[in-house]
Design a protein around this motif. Structure first.
Motif, PDB file in Angstrom:
ATOM      1  N   LEU A   1       0.833  -1.194   0.000  1.00 32.12           N
ATOM      2  CA  LEU A   1       0.000   0.000   0.000  1.00 32.12           C
ATOM      3  C   LEU A   1       0.871   1.248   0.000  1.00 32.12           C
ATOM      4  N   LEU A   2       0.457   2.241  -0.795  1.00 30.06           N
ATOM      5  CA  LEU A   2       1.126   3.537  -0.847  1.00 30.06           C
ATOM      6  C   LEU A   2       0.131   4.604  -0.410  1.00 30.06           C
ATOM      7  N   ALA A   3       0.572   5.511   0.451  1.00 31.08           N
ATOM      8  CA  ALA A   3      -0.267   6.635   0.873  1.00 31.08           C
ATOM      9  C   ALA A   3       0.427   7.944   0.526  1.00 31.08           C
ATOM     10  N   THR A   4      -0.361   8.939   0.126  1.00 29.01           N
ATOM     11  CA  THR A   4       0.187  10.269  -0.137  1.00 29.01           C
ATOM     12  C   THR A   4      -0.534  11.291   0.736  1.00 29.01           C
ATOM     13  N   ALA A   5       0.217  12.274   1.216  1.00 28.84           N
ATOM     14  CA  ALA A   5      -0.332  13.383   2.002  1.00 28.84           C
ATOM     15  C   ALA A   5      -0.407  14.602   1.086  1.00 28.84           C
ATOM     16  N   GLY A   6      -1.619  15.143   0.884  1.00 32.40           N
ATOM     17  CA  GLY A   6      -1.819  16.171  -0.132  1.00 32.40           C
ATOM     18  C   GLY A   6      -2.018  17.570   0.412  1.00 32.40           C
ATOM     19  N   TRP A   7      -1.529  18.528  -0.351  1.00 30.88           N
ATOM     20  CA  TRP A   7      -1.792  19.936  -0.031  1.00 30.88           C
ATOM     21  C   TRP A   7      -3.289  20.248  -0.139  1.00 30.88           C
ATOM     22  N   ASP A   8      -4.036  19.395  -0.873  1.00 32.16           N
ATOM     23  CA  ASP A   8      -5.481  19.621  -1.070  1.00 32.16           C
ATOM     24  C   ASP A   8      -6.322  19.036   0.068  1.00 32.16           C
ATOM     25  N   HIS A   9      -5.680  18.746   1.216  1.00 33.06           N
ATOM     26  CA  HIS A   9      -6.336  18.242   2.447  1.00 33.06           C
ATOM     27  C   HIS A   9      -6.662  16.749   2.359  1.00 33.06           C
ATOM     28  N   ARG A  10      -6.270  16.081   1.299  1.00 32.20           N
ATOM     29  CA  ARG A  10      -6.668  14.679   1.078  1.00 32.20           C
ATOM     30  C   ARG A  10      -5.500  13.705   1.296  1.00 32.20           C
ATOM     31  N   ILE A  11      -5.876  12.497   1.703  1.00 27.36           N
ATOM     32  CA  ILE A  11      -4.938  11.371   1.754  1.00 27.36           C
ATOM     33  C   ILE A  11      -5.372  10.425   0.630  1.00 27.36           C
ATOM     34  N   ARG A  12      -4.427  10.034  -0.221  1.00 28.71           N
ATOM     35  CA  ARG A  12      -4.759   9.122  -1.316  1.00 28.71           C
ATOM     36  C   ARG A  12      -4.046   7.791  -1.104  1.00 28.71           C
ATOM     37  N   LEU A  13      -4.747   6.718  -1.394  1.00 29.88           N
ATOM     38  CA  LEU A  13      -4.210   5.370  -1.225  1.00 29.88           C
ATOM     39  C   LEU A  13      -4.147   4.664  -2.570  1.00 29.88           C
ATOM     40  N   PHE A  14      -3.033   3.970  -2.795  1.00 24.49           N
ATOM     41  CA  PHE A  14      -2.797   3.240  -4.045  1.00 24.49           C
ATOM     42  C   PHE A  14      -2.282   1.846  -3.714  1.00 24.49           C
ATOM     43  N   GLY A  15      -2.629   0.879  -4.573  1.00 15.37           N
ATOM     44  CA  GLY A  15      -1.946  -0.412  -4.523  1.00 15.37           C
ATOM     45  C   GLY A  15      -0.548  -0.219  -5.088  1.00 15.37           C
ATOM     46  N   TRP A  16       0.465  -0.703  -4.400  1.00 14.60           N
ATOM     47  CA  TRP A  16       1.842  -0.412  -4.810  1.00 14.60           C
ATOM     48  C   TRP A  16       2.252  -1.197  -6.057  1.00 14.60           C
ATOM     49  N   LYS A  17       1.698  -2.394  -6.251  1.00 16.59           N
ATOM     50  CA  LYS A  17       2.146  -3.239  -7.356  1.00 16.59           C
ATOM     51  C   LYS A  17       1.955  -2.552  -8.711  1.00 16.59           C
ATOM     52  N   LYS A  18       0.777  -1.961  -8.933  1.00 17.35           N
ATOM     53  CA  LYS A  18       0.485  -1.335 -10.238  1.00 17.35           C
ATOM     54  C   LYS A  18       0.079   0.136 -10.117  1.00 17.35           C
ATOM     55  N   LEU A  19       0.250   0.707  -8.944  1.00 21.42           N
ATOM     56  CA  LEU A  19      -0.169   2.081  -8.654  1.00 21.42           C
ATOM     57  C   LEU A  19      -1.667   2.261  -8.941  1.00 21.42           C
ATOM     58  N   LYS A  20      -2.445   1.259  -8.508  1.00 22.60           N
ATOM     59  CA  LYS A  20      -3.890   1.315  -8.709  1.00 22.60           C
ATOM     60  C   LYS A  20      -4.519   2.209  -7.640  1.00 22.60           C
ATOM     61  N   PRO A  21      -5.296   3.247  -8.038  1.00 21.38           N
ATOM     62  CA  PRO A  21      -5.953   4.102  -7.039  1.00 21.38           C
ATOM     63  C   PRO A  21      -7.002   3.303  -6.265  1.00 21.38           C
ATOM     64  N   LEU A  22      -6.953   3.402  -4.934  1.00 21.28           N
ATOM     65  CA  LEU A  22      -7.872   2.638  -4.090  1.00 21.28           C
ATOM     66  C   LEU A  22      -8.882   3.525  -3.366  1.00 21.28           C
TER      67      LEU A  22
END
Length: 330
Positions: A265-286
């Motif tokens: 799992l990959l998580a990003t911390a955004g300037w737009d107030h959002r946390i985004r989660l992706f599957g790491w294998k294919k960078l699939k947005p979750l």
């Protein structure tokens, strides 16, 4: 009719009481069932949170009111904490037996926003990569001796600007450690510490590389910047960095990217107030997690031995820390 995707979850709970923007987070999982969460704030305080009571257990004050950028603990010494502040100091804390005073420090002279990186080589020997007084320079020190291992400075014509993010890593074969560094000009650079030389440079972003993480098992990394693009890149056997994949976000500005310890799992911390989660294998947005009312500065995962108990925490400019339980199936 196809079933619609379930709505994104809410936080399990929210921690309040830092009284300032939360810039850095770090979980430390010991033998106990619940990990400890450390948070670093813009007011220079480090808070130690009990996730059982969901309250601050202790506040550490060692950075003269200047923002705390980075926190790390050691696997081999469970009461040992390192913190980096914009007071130009890295503090070493021994928190055994209820202590709360700085036990040692390293003065870097650096006033930028580049976070340190720590690599444990052996039980009582670890490497620390830190930005230095000369804003283009990174030094690697051996701790606890503070002995200088190498000084890494791009050649005059490279025009990389300041380093913004650092990551020490050691190949599985156990050869010399390497340093990956993200720079102001949008480049990611691989440094060979044994030679003190730049091994490879990849220009992958148009804006500064705000944060990246690296998966040594797959020799693959991911970086975020002040722009809209997430970049996935790899490191081949010839020690070259190559761009593999990009993903365009809705809004610009990534403060931090973090891979979960199991590298699923990959998580990003955004300037737009959002946390985004992706599957790491294919960078699939979750999922896109919306709770915070201001920029999210930091995101961290706990490393529970039981996957179902894993937590994710996000720290924001809104003074709050959201704690989530998500995608914990093995």
């Amino acid at each position: 009719m196809a079933a619609s995707a379930p709505p994104p979850p809410d936080p399990q709970y929210v921690l309040r009481g830092t009284n300032d923007a939360v810039n850095s987070l770090h979980f430390h999982c010991s033998d106990q069932n619940l990990p400890t969460l450390f948070s670093g704030s813009s007011n220079g305080l480090i808070h130690i949170w009990s996730l059982k009571t969901r309250r601050v257990e202790k506040a550490l004050d060692g950075h003269s009111g200047k923002s705390v950028l980075w926190l790390s603990t050691l696997c081999s010494r469970k009461n040992f904490l390192l913190s980096q502040g914009r007071d130009r100091n890295i503090c070493l804390w021994d928190l055994a037996e209820g202590r709360s005073a700085v036990s040692d420090s390293v003065s870097t002279g650096n006033v930028g926003f580049c976070k340190c990186s720590l690599l444990e080589l052996a039980e009582r020997r670890w490497l620390l990569a830190t930005p230095w007084e000369d804003l283009g320079e990174v030094r690697v020190l051996e701790l606890p001796s503070k002995k200088l291992v190498c000084t890494l400075k791009p050649e005059a014509g490279a025009k990389l600007g300041m380093p913004i993010s650092l990551k020490l890593w050691q190949p599985a074969g156990g050869s010399h450690p390497f340093l990956l560094a993200g720079y102001e000009d949008g480049s990611v650079v691989l440094w060979n510490l044994a030679m003190g030389k730049m091994q490879s440079r990849l220009a992958c972003h148009e804006g500064p590389v705000m944060s990246f993480d690296f998966d040594p098992d797959k020799a693959k990394g991911v970086s975020g910047s002040s722009e809209k693009m997430l970049c996935v890149w790899s490191h081949n056997e010839q020690q070259n960095l190559q761009l593999q994949q990009t993903y365009e976000l809705t809004n610009p500005g990534i403060a931090e990217v973090t891979l979960r310890q199991d590298k699923k799992l990959l998580a990003t911390a955004g300037w737009d107030h959002r946390i985004r989660l992706f599957g790491w294998k294919k960078l699939k947005p979750l999922a896109v997690l919306g709770y915070h009312s201001a920029s999210v500065h930091s995101v961290a995962f706990s490393d529970h031995s039981q996957p179902s108990e894993r937590l994710m925490a996000a720290g924001s400019k809104d003074h709050r820390i959201s704690v989530w339980s998500i995608y914990n199936q093995t």
